[in-house]
Every structure is written in C-alpha cells, then in structure tokens.
Design an enzyme around this catalytic site. Structure first.
Site, PDB file in Angstrom:
ATOM      1  N   PHE A   1       0.993  -1.322   0.017  1.00  0.00           N
ATOM      2  CA  PHE A   1      -0.229  -0.481   0.096  1.00  0.00           C
ATOM      3  C   PHE A   1       0.926   1.403   0.215  1.00  0.00           C
ATOM      4  CE2 PHE A   1      -2.419   3.294   2.416  1.00  0.00           C
ATOM      5  CZ  PHE A   1      -2.986   3.033   1.213  1.00  0.00           C
TER       6      PHE A   1
ATOM      7  N   LYS B   1       2.381   9.686   8.208  1.00  0.00           N
ATOM      8  CA  LYS B   1       2.412   9.685   9.678  1.00  0.00           C
ATOM      9  C   LYS B   1       2.510   9.966  10.898  1.00  0.00           C
ATOM     10  CE  LYS B   1      -0.577   5.605   7.827  1.00  0.00           C
ATOM     11  NZ  LYS B   1      -0.605   5.241   6.512  1.00  0.00           N
TER      12      LYS B   1
ATOM     13  N   ASP C   1       8.783   2.512   1.812  1.00  0.00           N
ATOM     14  CA  ASP C   1       8.031   3.061   1.812  1.00  0.00           C
ATOM     15  C   ASP C   1       8.291   2.745   3.732  1.00  0.00           C
ATOM     16  OD1 ASP C   1       5.355   4.131   2.502  1.00  0.00           O
ATOM     17  OD2 ASP C   1       4.700   3.578   1.126  1.00  0.00           O
TER      18      ASP C   1
HETATM   19  C1  PLP Z   1      -0.693   5.589   5.366  1.00  0.00           C
HETATM   20  C2  PLP Z   1       0.070   4.774   4.046  1.00  0.00           C
HETATM   21  C3  PLP Z   1      -0.375   5.448   2.806  1.00  0.00           C
HETATM   22  C4  PLP Z   1      -0.614   6.627   2.443  1.00  0.00           C
HETATM   23  O1  PLP Z   1       0.003   7.829   3.906  1.00  0.00           O
HETATM   24  P1  PLP Z   1      -1.425   9.025   3.600  1.00  0.00           P
HETATM   25  O2  PLP Z   1      -1.329  10.180   4.625  1.00  0.00           O
HETATM   26  O3  PLP Z   1      -2.966   8.465   4.211  1.00  0.00           O
HETATM   27  O4  PLP Z   1      -1.630   9.788   2.138  1.00  0.00           O
HETATM   28  C5  PLP Z   1       1.265   5.057   2.317  1.00  0.00           C
HETATM   29  N1  PLP Z   1       2.363   4.168   2.619  1.00  0.00           N
HETATM   30  C6  PLP Z   1       2.323   3.324   3.589  1.00  0.00           C
HETATM   31  C7  PLP Z   1       3.348   2.041   4.008  1.00  0.00           C
HETATM   32  C8  PLP Z   1       1.145   3.917   4.354  1.00  0.00           C
HETATM   33  O5  PLP Z   1       1.030   3.278   5.409  1.00  0.00           O
END
Ligand code: PLP
Length: 387
Positions: free
Chosen positions: A124, A238, A209
C-alpha cells in the site's frame, strides 16, 4: 462523500494514550489514528510547539527561506541514510515524490527508458492514481483506470521472482520493510539484503515506503535500521507530524541528483507551522533513551500477546510485526474482534489477511500494556466461552 465505513463513535478529547468520546467514555488508544499519533494525544511539547508557532507565523510558501524546515531536514538527514529531504503533506504525496525521483534519476543519467519500478503484492502506497498504480490493489483501482504505466508487480519476499522481473527498462524497486495495510507482513533480513544486492548489480534505486514503519514505530527511528540495508530514497508521513499532516521524502545526494530547482513543489509542504510540530516530535524521539524504552516496552507487549495467542489459538493464531507495529492474525473475523475490543474500551485497527493491528502511541508505559492485555484476555475468554 460516503467513502468511509465509520464506526459510530466520536471523540472529544485525548490525553496521552487515552481518548474520551462525546459521552465521556474512556478508551485506550492502540490505533493512534492509524500509526499517526506517535506521542499520543495532547503531548505537552507538541501543544506548546504548535501554539507558540501559531501565534508567530503559519505559512509563507517555498518562495522564501524557511529556517525550521532546513533544520528538520538536516536532523532527519543526520539520523538516516539520506542527504536530501523534501517536505509534503501526506504519505501518498511522499510516495509520489519517491517515484518521481526514481524516474528523474535515470532520465538525468541519460536513461529515460528506465522508468519502470518493481513493486510487491500486498503493498500500500497511498490513494493517488500513481501510488494506486504502484500497489495494484484491484479493490482500490476498480473504476479509476487507466492507471499509471510503469509498475511491475512481484510476490513479496520472493527474490527469484523479483530478479526475473528486472528488464533493461527497470529503474527501481519499491517496498515497505513491513507491509502495514497488507497485514503486517515483514520483509526478512535476507530479502532486504537481496534487494540491495540486485539494486547494486543493475544500478536500480532501492525505494522504501516507511510511511507507517518510520518515526520510531518499530522501536528504531526507521525500520530499515534493524538491518544493515539502507535504501536510496524513502517516504515518510504518519508519525512524522504526530497528528499534524506532514510527509517527506528523503534521498541520498546521488539519488536526488536529478531533482533541480523548479522540478517539484508543494504549496503547503514544509510550512512553518508543520515544521515547528515536526521538530518537536523529533526532539522527543531523539531524547536519550526514548527509543530504547519503546523497544523494551514493546517487547513486554509482544511477550504478553504471544502468551494470549497461545491460550486462545482458535481466536488468534499468530502474532506478527516489530515494535509497535503489531499484527494479530485472527481465526475469527478480524472486524468482529476489533468491534468487541472497542466495546471493552480498546481501540485497534484492522488490516488485510484477517489481521488486527495494534499501533499504540510510542509513549505508552507498562501499565497501559497490562491494561490492553487485560482487555484482550477478557474479550478472548468471553468469546471462547460463547463458542
Ligand atoms: C498510510 C500509508 C500511505 C499513505 O499515506 P496517506 O497519508 O494516507 O496518503 C502510504 N504508504 C504506507 C506504507 C502507508 O501506511
């Protein structure tokens, strides 16, 4: 728009690891706004950083120098593999930036054809069109096509498949060191080493990521620091702003070589208000002994959860993850467990693969670990009896 299936509860205020709803009921928050409230709610240092800055200056734009942004960038670089930092406002934006950087790196090196990026199943990276295209989750993409060209997906954890997917057009590999939304699936050390080796061999950029795993969530400032494998670029968000919308992407000097003036931008990114909060979050994470305490308390939670799963194998059959990015793999439906825990005053977050995530704020103490384990034990025992 009705894009969220919301739980019918609304919170009015928070204090540390606790939230209070509009009826005055108290909840232990082991969701932390989906791994965002790294320092819990209403942390005094964040409140004063925000309110002091609010009275001085909120926003000026990146037309001008922003000393607090230079300072946060320098500190993030000093405590990571990176030399360069770009600030934005969310995780998806951070990952868009990482993807743009990878494409630009090869363009700048005279290889515009090397625009393809290998990504992993179950990942994700956000909800913009390009980050959706990277993750290729069919449920997220349906009806939003055509998607962005240039992503090749392989199974997470399979080095043979990954190496076989490398072509002369491949420019980078993008992974989460631990897949969060995907069900708290960890990359093994061997896998990370294999990714680094493949990147070095074929001059690919290794992109991490760390939007969810970063900022202390796993017991180190960044999850990659558990290994001796460093990426060439990574995205953060986050926990970075502790609840204030803040994202960033970081890169080595070499990987960022193509990112020259005028090539990327964000109106809000790195504004003085966000930077005051970001620096205050980092102040706390970098305090002597803070991360060691997180790691120690997280291990106690982990031991308690393993014990719980051992006692209730027909409810939870596996505990996954590192530090405070924990997944309880459920035998019962994960949504039902989340619901029962909420009824008993413990907030958790579902993930894919029938997993319930525990993502407490990093500031919890042993008393909160005990409290959470007590609620989990009660719910599991009640469930076992009913069944
Ligand atoms: C939450 C998340 C995102 C996206 O972050 P947003 O602030 O909702 O755009 C991308 N990568 C990972 C691994 C995430 O947990």
């Amino acid at each position: 728009m009705p894009t969220y299936a919301r739980t019918p509860v609304a919170f009015e205020r928070g204090e540390g690891a606790y939230l209070f709803d509009t009826e005055g009921r108290r909840y232990l928050d082991f969701g932390a706004g989906i791994a965002v409230n790294a320092l819990g709610h209403a942390h005094p240092k964040l409140v004063s950083a925000l309110t002091e800055q609010a009275a001085k200056l909120w926003h000026v734009s990146n037309l001008y120098e922003i000393p607090e942004s230079a300072r946060l960038a320098r500190r993030l670089a000093d405590h990571s593999f990176a030399d360069r930092v770009f600030f934005c406002n969310s995780g998806a934006e951070a990952m868009e930036g990482v993807i743009k950087l990878a494409r630009r790196y090869h363009y700048h090196a005279g290889h515009p054809e090397r625009f393809r990026i290998i990504t992993c199943e179950g990942s994700f990276h956000g909800r913009t069109l390009t980050t959706l295209s990277a993750a290729q989750n069919p449920k997220h993409i349906e009806g939003f096509g055509p998607i962005t060209e240039g992503f090749d997906q392989v199974a997470f954890g399979n080095l043979n498949e990954l190496r076989a997917a490398i072509t002369p057009e491949t420019g980078a590999i993008l992974v989460e060191p631990i897949q969060g939304e995907g069900g708290v699936r960890e990359a093994s050390l061997e896998y990370l080493k294999g990714l680094r080796a493949a990147c070095d061999e074929f001059d690919l950029l290794l992109l991490f990521d760390e939007v969810q795993t970063g900022m202390g969530r796993t017991g180190k400032l960044f999850a990659y620091q558990w290994s001796d494998v460093a990426p060439d670029a990574m995205g953060l968000a986050k926990g970075l702003g502790g609840g204030f919308p803040l994202g960033a992407f970081l890169a080595t000097e070499k990987a960022a070589a193509g990112m020259t003036a005028g090539l990327h931008g964000s109106t809000f990114g790195g504004n003085p208000l966000a930077m005051a909060v970001g620096n205050a979050v980092l102040d706390v994470l970098l305090e002597d002994g803070f991360m060691a305490r997180v790691d120690g308390t997280a291990q106690k939670l982990r031991r308690g959860l393993e014990e719980l799963a051992g006692r209730h194998p027909l409810i939870i059959d596996e505990v996954r993850g590192v530090g405070y990015l924990i997944g309880l793999h459920c035998v019962v439906p994960n949504g039902e467990l989340v619901g029962k825990l909420l009824e008993q005053g413990l907030l958790t977050v579902p993930a894919a693969e029938n997993v319930v995530r525990l993502l407490p704020p990093l500031i919890i103490e042993e008393a909160q670990v005990e409290e959470a384990l007590g609620i989990l034990q009660r719910v599991c025992a009640g469930w076992a009896k009913a069944a």
